[in-house]
Design a protein around this motif. Sequence first.
Motif, PDB file in Angstrom:
ATOM      1  N   TRP A  62       9.016  -3.764  13.954  1.00 17.71           N
ATOM      2  CA  TRP A  62       8.781  -4.531  12.733  1.00 17.71           C
ATOM      3  C   TRP A  62       7.360  -5.085  12.805  1.00 17.71           C
ATOM      4  N   VAL A  63       6.547  -4.767  11.803  1.00 13.89           N
ATOM      5  CA  VAL A  63       5.159  -5.208  11.790  1.00 13.89           C
ATOM      6  C   VAL A  63       4.787  -5.788  10.430  1.00 13.89           C
ATOM      7  N   ASP A  64       3.871  -6.754  10.450  1.00 15.45           N
ATOM      8  CA  ASP A  64       3.287  -7.287   9.226  1.00 15.45           C
ATOM      9  C   ASP A  64       1.948  -6.594   9.026  1.00 15.45           C
ATOM     10  N   ALA A  65       1.708  -6.104   7.811  1.00 16.15           N
ATOM     11  CA  ALA A  65       0.466  -5.385   7.536  1.00 16.15           C
ATOM     12  C   ALA A  65      -0.151  -5.879   6.234  1.00 16.15           C
ATOM     13  N   PRO A  66      -1.478  -5.811   6.155  1.00 13.65           N
ATOM     14  CA  PRO A  66      -2.137  -6.113   4.890  1.00 13.65           C
ATOM     15  C   PRO A  66      -1.888  -4.956   3.920  1.00 13.65           C
ATOM     16  N   GLN A  67      -2.556  -4.953   2.813  1.00 11.43           N
ATOM     17  CA  GLN A  67      -2.420  -3.849   1.852  1.00 11.43           C
ATOM     18  C   GLN A  67      -2.702  -2.531   2.565  1.00 11.43           C
ATOM     19  N   VAL A  68      -1.799  -1.575   2.409  1.00 10.55           N
ATOM     20  CA  VAL A  68      -1.940  -0.235   2.986  1.00 10.55           C
ATOM     21  C   VAL A  68      -1.841   0.739   1.817  1.00 10.55           C
ATOM     22  N   GLY A  69      -2.981   1.308   1.410  1.00  9.97           N
ATOM     23  CA  GLY A  69      -2.975   2.193   0.246  1.00  9.97           C
ATOM     24  C   GLY A  69      -2.402   1.468  -0.965  1.00  9.97           C
ATOM     25  N   SER A  70      -1.380   2.025  -1.570  1.00  9.75           N
ATOM     26  CA  SER A  70      -0.758   1.401  -2.743  1.00  9.75           C
ATOM     27  C   SER A  70       0.354   0.428  -2.370  1.00  9.75           C
ATOM     28  N   TYR A  71       0.610   0.246  -1.086  1.00 15.64           N
ATOM     29  CA  TYR A  71       1.666  -0.659  -0.628  1.00 15.64           C
ATOM     30  C   TYR A  71       1.140  -2.090  -0.560  1.00 15.64           C
ATOM     31  N   ALA A  72       1.906  -3.018  -1.106  1.00 18.60           N
ATOM     32  CA  ALA A  72       1.547  -4.443  -1.052  1.00 18.60           C
ATOM     33  C   ALA A  72       1.635  -4.935   0.387  1.00 18.60           C
ATOM     34  N   PRO A  73       0.895  -5.986   0.715  1.00 18.57           N
ATOM     35  CA  PRO A  73       1.014  -6.569   2.053  1.00 18.57           C
ATOM     36  C   PRO A  73       2.456  -6.987   2.318  1.00 18.57           C
TER      37      PRO A  73
END
Length: 143
Positions: A62-73
């Motif tokens: 399980w990871v928290d990520a900023p905006q990745v392509g069209s995926y919201a953070p």
Amino acid sequence: MNSRSMLRAALGALALLPLIGAPLATPALAHHSFSMFDPSKPLKFEATVRNLQWTAPHAILWVDAPQVGSYAPGLWSLELPTSPANLAKMGWSRASVKAGDKVVVEINPIRDGRRSGQFKRGVIVATGQVLSIGAIPGAQPPK
């Protein structure tokens, strides 16, 4: 009725279950498909570990990520493609990554658009260590 008679009766009843349409519990002989993941749209991104869920049949990172392509953070669920026992043979452990670790992941995203995916190659931790499930050419640690 003695124990031998009881055993015969129980085995006889079990033998009749398929005839009356009751399923027997049998171990799965085949593995589930990974077709829900899209290998034609791989993603590689930096993230912060929230948790490594070290459970069978597959560990989940399980990871928290900023905006990745069209995926919201937000929070991503990343499935490792093999069991914890096999991961251990590849050098992984429950302590390989911990909450707060910065990592780079390369995944095949799930087709339905959720923030989820399956590892394509492995994880690169901030120390530069590569926790691999395959080769990661040109691996660079997260900043």
